[in-house]
Design a protein around this motif. Sequence first.
Motif, PDB file in Angstrom:
ATOM      1  N   ILE A   2     -13.982 -35.798   5.294  1.00 34.28           N
ATOM      2  CA  ILE A   2     -15.110 -35.654   4.732  1.00 34.28           C
ATOM      3  C   ILE A   2     -15.425 -35.191   3.560  1.00 34.28           C
ATOM      4  O   ILE A   2     -15.985 -35.631   2.702  1.00 34.28           O
ATOM      5  CB  ILE A   2     -16.027 -34.847   5.998  1.00 34.28           C
ATOM      6  N   PHE A   3     -14.625 -34.027   2.991  1.00 32.48           N
ATOM      7  CA  PHE A   3     -14.645 -33.604   1.535  1.00 32.48           C
ATOM      8  C   PHE A   3     -14.154 -34.037   0.576  1.00 32.48           C
ATOM      9  O   PHE A   3     -14.097 -33.606  -0.501  1.00 32.48           O
ATOM     10  CB  PHE A   3     -14.684 -31.944   1.832  1.00 32.48           C
ATOM     11  N   PHE A   4     -13.213 -35.048   1.120  1.00 38.04           N
ATOM     12  CA  PHE A   4     -12.359 -35.633   0.110  1.00 38.04           C
ATOM     13  C   PHE A   4     -12.860 -37.201  -0.078  1.00 38.04           C
ATOM     14  O   PHE A   4     -12.317 -38.040  -0.673  1.00 38.04           O
ATOM     15  CB  PHE A   4     -10.769 -35.832   0.367  1.00 38.04           C
ATOM     16  N   GLY A   5     -13.888 -37.718   0.456  1.00 37.08           N
ATOM     17  CA  GLY A   5     -14.188 -38.742   0.542  1.00 37.08           C
ATOM     18  C   GLY A   5     -15.407 -39.103  -0.589  1.00 37.08           C
ATOM     19  O   GLY A   5     -15.463 -38.421  -1.403  1.00 37.08           O
TER      20      GLY A   5
END
Lengths: 195, 238
Positions: A2-5
């Motif tokens: 999620i946080f790299f998307g």
Amino acid sequence: MIFFGRSALSDEAILKGIISDGILQRTTENKLYEQYFYFIKDATFKHQLSEDEAASLYTDTILAFIENVKKQRFEGKSAIKTYLYQIFSNKCVDFLRKTTTNKMNVHDAQPIHDWILAMPDDAKNVLQKLISDNEVKVLYERIKDLGEKCQQMVTAWGEGFSDNEIAKELGYQTPNVAKVSRLRCLDKLRELYRR
Amino acid sequence: MLEQIDKYFNNELSLSERKDFEHQLATDAELADNTAFYLNANLAAKNLANEKRKAEFDTLRQGISSRPVRKIKPVSWAVGIAASILLVVGFWRINQASETNTDEFANIYIQEHFENLPVKMDANADSLQMGLRLFNEKKLKEAQRIFEAILYRKNNDSESIKYAGITALRLGEYDKALEYFRSLGKQTNLFSNPGKFYEAITLMKQQPVNKKEVEDLLQEVIDNNLEGKSEAEKISNQ
């Protein structure tokens, strides 16, 4: 991950995140808040609201949306953006109506708890007479007098967390232990309330 | 009595028990009174939860509002130069977005799990309990001194290593926190070891984020069924 998307979450990811628990839920809610943050600026132009007023109504909108998703009231017939904008616009118009007329008190009503809506009429009528905004306000203050752990527990219950979720979040071994502790906290609250 | 009321609203009663409860509610003043208390308390708790969440959103709003605004200036140079600039800006924005998200994720985890640490209620306060109390009173430097003093005497004490790491993390001393969590993660005799997961959380706070290292650590937590697995899985499944 999620946080790299992508920086904007899809409608599907938002809905999935809100009904999950713990940290993913909070992250999704914060991301949602940021995603449509520009509504605040729009309202300051369109409805001539101050930025603080618009921000407060925007927060109410996000909280109302989260509750609707959790209670499965959001049917997904429109995109989240459209749905949020509709709630937000209605809140802005309501706010303007209330501040530009003297009819504020006319709109104030006794709180109705969702849980009694499905009860038979006689039981519902008895309870409706006993549920009052004043009592809720007193209890709101009494909850703050509880110990920290109990306060967390009761607030989580108010937020709609199940005993299973409370056990996970607050570090109880089983949902049953969480339930027993929650009821003990409610007992303490009742003592404080009736003192 | 509260237990019965709780069971009713949680749909844990049989149909006949539900009917009895509803019938009794209309005739028994004490039950009605307690049920009203239960419902009023739930509304009050919901209001309090909403107020807390509003305050959190307000903090978020202040953070968003204070971010620098990037204005796009008209470009009159050759298209090639414009494209190059856009490319650079694009990469920068992607990088910014992921860093904000990792930082945000770590912040929420820290806020939810490292705001207060569990203190035993018994009167025999040993050094560790004293450190935890100081931590909960937000006297982080003093708590850190106590945890480090314990480690000076017992350098392998897993609980002290864990709390020294958490305290360093809260103080923003990420290198120190990593040292503690790595040392904790290496201990193989523990029933439950959060070292690797906490190491990943700390790395998420360090800028620039080493994405590969965070991903590898989270994968290790999942593969080896370590503490923090469910959180690590949630992130990975997105």
